[in-house]
Every structure is written in structure tokens, then in C-alpha cells.
Design an enzyme around this catalytic site. Structure first.
Site, short mmCIF file in Angstrom:
data_model
loop_
_atom_site.label_atom_id
_atom_site.label_comp_id
_atom_site.label_asym_id
_atom_site.label_seq_id
_atom_site.Cartn_x
_atom_site.Cartn_y
_atom_site.Cartn_z
N ASP A 10 0.86 -1.19 0.00
CA ASP A 10 0.00 0.00 0.00
C ASP A 10 0.89 1.24 0.00
OD1 ASP A 10 -2.29 1.65 0.20
OD2 ASP A 10 -2.12 1.73 2.38
N SER A 11 0.26 2.39 -0.23
CA SER A 11 1.00 3.64 -0.19
C SER A 11 1.36 4.04 1.24
CB SER A 11 0.17 4.76 -0.84
OG SER A 11 -1.04 4.93 -0.12
N GLY A 43 -2.64 9.26 -4.25
CA GLY A 43 -3.84 9.79 -4.88
C GLY A 43 -3.64 10.91 -5.89
N CYS A 73 -4.37 -1.16 -2.05
CA CYS A 73 -4.40 0.28 -2.30
C CYS A 73 -5.27 0.50 -3.53
CB CYS A 73 -2.98 0.80 -2.53
SG CYS A 73 -2.88 2.53 -3.05
N CYS A 184 -10.76 3.63 -0.32
CA CYS A 184 -9.34 3.81 -0.01
C CYS A 184 -9.10 2.96 1.23
CB CYS A 184 -9.02 5.28 0.28
SG CYS A 184 -7.36 5.56 0.93
N HIS A 186 -7.23 3.26 3.61
CA HIS A 186 -7.08 4.02 4.86
C HIS A 186 -8.43 4.23 5.55
CE1 HIS A 186 -3.18 5.18 3.13
NE2 HIS A 186 -2.83 5.62 4.32
#
Length: 265
Positions: A10-11, A43, A73, A184, A186
Site C-alpha cells: 500500500d502507499s 492519490g 491500495c 481507499c 485508509h
């Protein structure tokens, strides 16, 4: 049986929401996770750059002899899923199609909200995926880049964070959505605040859950499951900000884990 680990990337810390589901549903599997903290957020970045970063992250995980890769992600899934599926000799899955499938299953009025990063919203990845599944579905996308920063700063339960969520999600009230895709990885970290902002009548969909179910299906069909019994310890890597990453990971996963820093370029 195949006792090699599964890679997750993931980022930033968001992919841990998918890892948590995997640890619950696949307790025998060894997991290796990497978050690209040094270069997040993905993003707002150009697609070509996200593809390159995704290749680098996947390349690192391949050195760990992984048997499957989960792009945990949404931005990277949209930009690089097809590329990595073509280039890697192992199964690669993303989170967008599973999220759309889960939302279609949940909705009663066919009105589905989508919150995601700017890149994912601009790509129209979720509206396209939803339309492919069911032409009657209507998507209502809203870019919520600020939510990523709230999660990364571990400000999940602050009054200021709730104010931001209330303001960003207010338009969904008039759209009369009954389902909201957390587009997302997150965003499940902010699930409580998001639910409060949209109200109790809206069902939140975490694409990571459906993604792990798809992963289970792949492991089963291709006989890649880990044998029952002892497994190696899960490993966590970050390209930057180890202290913050470790704090969030320990709290969210409820584990006394250690995060190692890795340089990728």
C-alpha cells in the site's frame, strides 16, 4: 500446500485494514506487508508514477519469495493491477472490483456512494466497475484526500477530524445513498466517524473484506494454502516514518510488532 508468504502493499498504513482481515480469515498464512510512507499519498500523483512505484514495491516483495500479491491500495489497483498481473508469475489481486461486487450485493435502492482519493475518483474506476456488474446502479463519487492525512497522522477520533468528515460527506444525505464504498484502504480506520457522518441507515462497504475472500478462493483453487501448524512471523516494512507507522500498526492490529525501514527507488 504452499508455505510461502503472501505479499501486501500500500502507499501507507491503510493496507493494514486488509491485512487485519487476512489475519482473521487466513490465520495459517504468513504475511509480508510494505507501506510506501516515504512517497505517499499516491492519490494526487500521475498514473505513470504510481505504476512505477507499484512495480518497485512488488519487486521488493518478490525478493521475499511471495506466492501471491494483494495490492491493498485503490489508487495502485486502478493504475497498476493489469500491469503487475501481466508481469508477475504469481496471482495478483486488487481491491476495486471486490469492493464493487460487495456494494452491489448490499444495496437495496441502487444508489451507491464512493469515497476515495483524488486519483481513484478522477479515474472513475468504481463507477465503471459498478456499471459492469449492474447497469441499474448509480454511483455518487466524492474525493476525500483529507481522510488519508487524518489516518496517517493517527488523528482518527479528534473533534477536528469529525468536523472534516461531516462536511465532506454531507452531500450524501440529499443523494439518498443506502451504501457507501470506502474506496481507499485508509478509510476503514475512520469507519466510526464516517458512519456518524452519513447516518445509521447507510451500509459501509470495506472492499478489503471481499478482496480477502477472493484471495481465499484463489489459494484454494490453485492449491496454494499454507499447511496447518506453526508459521513464520508476519513481517512489516515501511519506506519511511517508522515510528508513526509502528504506532498505528500496533494499535490497529493489536500486536506487539516491529516495522523495518526499507529504501526503495
Amino acid at each position: 500446500m504452499d508455505n510461502r508468504p503472501i505479499g501486501f502493499m500500500d502507499s501507507g498504513v491503510g493496507g493494514l485494514t486488509v491485512v487485519k482481515t487476512a489475519q482473521k480469515l487466513l490465520p495459517n498464512e504468513e504475511i509480508i506487508f510494505i507501506g510506501d510512507e516515504a512517497r505517499m499519498p499516491y492519490g494526487p500523483r500521475p498514473t505513470a508514477e504510481v505504476v512505477e512505484f507499484s512495480r518497485q514495491m512488488a519487486s521488493f516483495l518478490m525478493t521475499k519469495n511471495i506466492k501471491a500479491l494483494v495490492i491493498a491500495c485503490n489508487t495502485a489497483t486502478n493504475a497498476a493491477l493489469a500491469v503487475l498481473q501481466a508481469e508477475l508469475p504469481i496471482p495478483v489481486i486488487g481491491v476495486i472490483l471486490p469492493g464493487a461486487i460487495a456494494a452491489n450485493r448490499q444495496t437495496k435502492n441502487q444508489k451507491i456512494g464512493v469515497i476515495a482519493t483524488l486519483g481513484t475518483i478522477k479515474s472513475e474506476a468504481y463507477p465503471k466497475a459498478l456499471a459492469e456488474i449492474n447497469t441499474k446502479l448509480r454511483a455518487y463519487p466524492v474525493a476525500c484526500q483529507e481522510f488519508v492525512e487524518i489516518a496517517e497522522k493517527n488523528e482518527l477520533h479528534t473533534t477536528a477530524a469529525q468536523k472534516v468528515m461531516n462536511e465532506k460527506l454531507a452531500e450524501f444525505r440529499q443523494d439518498q445513498i443506502d451504501t457507501l464504498i470506502l474506496g481507499c484502504t485508509h478509510f476503514p480506520l475512520l469507519e466510526e466517524g464516517i458512519q456518524a457522518a452519513v447516518g445509521p441507515d447507510v451500509t459501509l462497504v470495506d472492499p478489503g473484506v471481499e478482496t480477502v475472500h477472493q484471495l481465499i478462493e484463489i489459494l484454494t483453487k490453485q492449491a496454494l494454502q499454507h499447511a496447518e501448524g506453526p508459521k513464520a512471523q508476519d513481517q512489516y516494512y515501511s519506506t519511511g516514518n517508522i515510528k508513526n507507522f509502528e504506532e498505528i500498526a500496533r494499535t490497529f492490529l493489536n500486536q506487539d510488532l516491529r516495522v523495518e525501514e526499507v529504501k526503495i527507488d
